[in-house]
Design a protein around this motif. Structure first.
Motif, PDB file in Angstrom:
ATOM      1  N   LEU A 174       0.842  -1.193   0.000  1.00  0.00           N
ATOM      2  CA  LEU A 174       0.000   0.000   0.000  1.00  0.00           C
ATOM      3  C   LEU A 174       0.877   1.242   0.000  1.00  0.00           C
ATOM      4  N   SER A 175       0.431   2.284  -0.662  1.00  0.00           N
ATOM      5  CA  SER A 175       1.107   3.575  -0.605  1.00  0.00           C
ATOM      6  C   SER A 175       0.048   4.660  -0.690  1.00  0.00           C
ATOM      7  N   GLY A 176       0.364   5.821  -0.131  1.00  0.00           N
ATOM      8  CA  GLY A 176      -0.627   6.876  -0.128  1.00  0.00           C
ATOM      9  C   GLY A 176      -0.059   8.221   0.273  1.00  0.00           C
ATOM     10  N   THR A 177      -0.933   9.210   0.286  1.00  0.00           N
ATOM     11  CA  THR A 177      -0.565  10.576   0.633  1.00  0.00           C
ATOM     12  C   THR A 177      -1.341  11.033   1.858  1.00  0.00           C
ATOM     13  N   ILE A 178      -0.740  11.954   2.606  1.00  0.00           N
ATOM     14  CA  ILE A 178      -1.368  12.573   3.768  1.00  0.00           C
ATOM     15  C   ILE A 178      -1.828  13.961   3.363  1.00  0.00           C
ATOM     16  N   GLU A 179      -3.094  14.282   3.607  1.00  0.00           N
ATOM     17  CA  GLU A 179      -3.681  15.514   3.085  1.00  0.00           C
ATOM     18  C   GLU A 179      -2.972  16.771   3.561  1.00  0.00           C
ATOM     19  N   SER A 180      -2.461  16.779   4.776  1.00  0.00           N
ATOM     20  CA  SER A 180      -1.781  17.965   5.287  1.00  0.00           C
ATOM     21  C   SER A 180      -0.309  17.997   4.898  1.00  0.00           C
ATOM     22  N   GLY A 181       0.138  17.027   4.131  1.00  0.00           N
ATOM     23  CA  GLY A 181       1.516  17.008   3.665  1.00  0.00           C
ATOM     24  C   GLY A 181       2.240  15.745   4.090  1.00  0.00           C
ATOM     25  N   GLY A 182       2.763  15.015   3.131  1.00  0.00           N
ATOM     26  CA  GLY A 182       3.507  13.815   3.448  1.00  0.00           C
ATOM     27  C   GLY A 182       2.968  12.605   2.716  1.00  0.00           C
ATOM     28  N   ASN A 183       3.566  11.463   2.993  1.00  0.00           N
ATOM     29  CA  ASN A 183       3.150  10.223   2.347  1.00  0.00           C
ATOM     30  C   ASN A 183       3.555   9.037   3.209  1.00  0.00           C
ATOM     31  N   PHE A 184       3.088   7.858   2.848  1.00  0.00           N
ATOM     32  CA  PHE A 184       3.441   6.642   3.578  1.00  0.00           C
ATOM     33  C   PHE A 184       3.389   5.463   2.618  1.00  0.00           C
ATOM     34  N   SER A 185       4.067   4.391   2.974  1.00  0.00           N
ATOM     35  CA  SER A 185       4.018   3.153   2.204  1.00  0.00           C
ATOM     36  C   SER A 185       4.181   1.981   3.155  1.00  0.00           C
ATOM     37  N   THR A 186       3.558   0.860   2.814  1.00  0.00           N
ATOM     38  CA  THR A 186       3.638  -0.346   3.633  1.00  0.00           C
ATOM     39  C   THR A 186       3.906  -1.546   2.739  1.00  0.00           C
ATOM     40  N   HIS A 187       4.604  -2.528   3.311  1.00  0.00           N
ATOM     41  CA  HIS A 187       4.885  -3.784   2.619  1.00  0.00           C
ATOM     42  C   HIS A 187       4.649  -4.901   3.632  1.00  0.00           C
ATOM     43  N   ALA A 188       3.760  -5.838   3.297  1.00  0.00           N
ATOM     44  CA  ALA A 188       3.333  -6.814   4.298  1.00  0.00           C
ATOM     45  C   ALA A 188       3.323  -8.222   3.727  1.00  0.00           C
ATOM     46  N   PRO A 189       4.367  -9.023   3.970  1.00  0.00           N
ATOM     47  CA  PRO A 189       4.280 -10.457   3.690  1.00  0.00           C
ATOM     48  C   PRO A 189       3.560 -11.160   4.829  1.00  0.00           C
ATOM     49  N   GLY A 190       2.888 -12.265   4.511  1.00  0.00           N
ATOM     50  CA  GLY A 190       2.165 -12.980   5.552  1.00  0.00           C
ATOM     51  C   GLY A 190       1.833 -14.391   5.132  1.00  0.00           C
ATOM     52  N   ILE A 191       1.153 -15.097   6.003  1.00  0.00           N
ATOM     53  CA  ILE A 191       0.758 -16.476   5.768  1.00  0.00           C
ATOM     54  C   ILE A 191      -0.680 -16.667   6.227  1.00  0.00           C
ATOM     55  N   ARG A 192      -1.428 -17.550   5.536  1.00  0.00           N
ATOM     56  CA  ARG A 192      -2.822 -17.807   5.847  1.00  0.00           C
ATOM     57  C   ARG A 192      -3.057 -19.319   5.893  1.00  0.00           C
ATOM     58  N   ALA A 193      -3.969 -19.735   6.766  1.00  0.00           N
ATOM     59  CA  ALA A 193      -4.439 -21.114   6.813  1.00  0.00           C
ATOM     60  C   ALA A 193      -5.956 -21.086   6.678  1.00  0.00           C
ATOM     61  N   TYR A 194      -6.502 -21.994   5.865  1.00  0.00           N
ATOM     62  CA  TYR A 194      -7.930 -22.010   5.567  1.00  0.00           C
ATOM     63  C   TYR A 194      -8.513 -23.399   5.812  1.00  0.00           C
ATOM     64  N   ALA A 195      -9.784 -23.432   6.162  1.00  0.00           N
ATOM     65  CA  ALA A 195     -10.495 -24.695   6.256  1.00  0.00           C
ATOM     66  C   ALA A 195     -11.981 -24.425   6.067  1.00  0.00           C
ATOM     67  N   SER A 196     -12.658 -25.336   5.402  1.00  0.00           N
ATOM     68  CA  SER A 196     -14.090 -25.194   5.184  1.00  0.00           C
ATOM     69  C   SER A 196     -14.744 -26.561   5.290  1.00  0.00           C
TER      70      SER A 196
END
Length: 431
Positions: free
Chosen positions: A190-212
């Motif tokens: 994710l990346s984005g801007t802050i309305e009053s000035g600035g920006n940010f970015s995120t990087h997120a690796p992860g793992i999931r387990a599922y069952a149904s």
């Protein structure tokens, strides 16, 4: 004389009980009573040459050495400034992109997608993923999503606009026609801007387990759990707007400290779990059924220190958040059969209610306050919305030779703080 002695016996007992109760709850009220916005805290501690920070000073009002870094030392030293009114102009983004982490975890449709594999013999699957390979009861799959989100500006935090991409790669195993379970690796950016000035970015690796599990025809129970480790980079523009009023004339405004970037990097650990159940009624080519879900998430944002050529950089303490949500809604689908294939539009609607995620009191100190017991800033983050809705509209085209195409759009509504949109597009091929 004790003032309680002047009261009638019954009133005296009540008064003593009230004093005891107030004494017991006062420690819990104290933080909230002193809490302000981050801008208020900046103004309070930096105005008047930092007089409220109680630095040790010499005869010229300069800070004694060893108490502060160079930017804070230069800004706070010297005689007090009078005749001005100080307003703040800062992003106040103490949470940075952290608010985004708790949005949409319960809306992850991956486990519903995998459950559809159990229904291949009776109807078309929801191909919101790409089937990379199929080996009888085992398959390898992937999915891709695009997300757009806007957070409204409040007195506590500046507004933010973000966009990003996510992907899932995993494998699952089908146990007859009653159950399926799998593991998947996930990555989101994710990346984005802050309305009053600035920006940010995120990087997120992860793992999931599922069952149904499908215990009886029409009834299903889904479960999922996951863990993400997210890197958060933030740049916010900070500065103090100082307005000095003349004798009967208009005020003159300038920034001191000037508007300057403050940058930071930290990590966040996010654990989540969800369970959902539902039942489908079939009426010819139409299926309709209720849905009920429960989603839990706990995140911990590590302490971090900002850097920049300004006395306004902060050292933030650890932040922890817990979310517990219920989802109540329905799903309706209809199957259209044609010569070229099968078309299946689907509508999902959920009411989401938040139980645990409260407005929090955050703490920090000036990064250049080098004293063993630095001045603590206390301020609130955004109060989250308790109730909102999530709608998802998708269409699946099942073509010959095991090929399926899909397009899906998802949107939130009724959340005063966050607007969120997710789009999916892909193909599934069963060998």
């Amino acid at each position: 004389m004790n003032p309680f002695d002047r009261m009638p016996a019954r009133q005296g007992v009540r008064a003593r009980c009230l004093v005891v109760v107030l004494a017991m709850v006062a420690p819990f009220w104290a933080p909230a009573a002193h809490a302000q916005t981050l801008d208020d805290q900046y103004s309070n501690y930096l105005e008047g040459k930092c007089s409220n920070m109680h630095f040790a000073r010499d005869d010229n009002f300069d800070l004694l050495p060893g108490q502060a870094g160079p930017h804070l030392m230069a800004y706070c030293s010297g005689p007090l400034i009078v005749g001005g009114a100080i307003e703040t102009s800062s992003t106040g983004g103490a949470a940075g992109a952290e608010e985004l982490s708790n949005q949409g975890g319960e809306e992850d449709r991956a486990l519903q997608r995998r459950r559809k594999r159990l229904e291949n013999d009776t109807g078309p699957a929801d191909p919101a993923d790409t089937e990379l390979a199929n080996f009888g009861a085992t398959s390898i799959f992937s999915s891709f999503d695009y997300q757009h989100e806007h957070q409204t500006s409040t007195q506590y935090e500046a507004g933010r606009t973000s966009h990003g991409f996510g992907g899932l790669l995993g494998a699952d195993y089908r146990f007859g026609t009653k159950a399926v379970a799998g593991l998947a690796l996930r990555y989101q950016e994710l990346s984005g801007t802050i309305e009053s000035g600035g920006n940010f970015s995120t990087h997120a690796p992860g793992i999931r387990a599922y069952a149904s599990w499908l215990p009886v025809e029409g009834l299903f129970i889904d479960a999922a759990a996951g863990f993400d480790r997210r890197s958060v980079d933030t740049l916010r523009i900070v500065g103090l707007k100082v307005t000095v009023f003349g004798h009967g004339g208009p005020g003159f405004s300038s920034y001191n400290p000037p508007l300057t970037p403050a940058t930071s990097n930290t990590h966040e650990r996010i654990a989540n779990a969800a369970v959902q159940t539902g039942y489908d009624f079939h009426f010819g080519g139409t299926a309709f059924g209720p849905r009920l879900g429960l989603a839990y998430s706990h995140s911990v944002l590590d302490p971090y220190v900002e850097s920049g050529d300004t006395p306004m950089t902060l050292a933030f303490d650890q932040q922890a958040r817990t979310s517990l949500r219920t989802l109540t809604g329905f799903q309706v689908t209809h199957t259209f059969n044609g010569r070229a294939g099968v078309l299946v539009p689907q509508l999902n609607a959920d009411w989401v209610h938040e139980y645990r995620d409260d407005q929090q009191l955050l703490t920090a100190h000036f990064a250049e306050d080098l004293r063993p017991d630095p001045t603590q800033l206390h301020f609130l983050n955004n109060p989250p919305d308790r109730d909102w809705f999530v709608f998802r509209l998708s269409t699946v085209a099942v073509l010959p030779h095991g090929v399926s195409l899909f397009v899906a759009a998802e949107a939130s509504a009724g959340n005063w703080l966050v607007e969120r949109y997710v789009g999916s597009l892909g193909v599934r091929w069963e060998l």
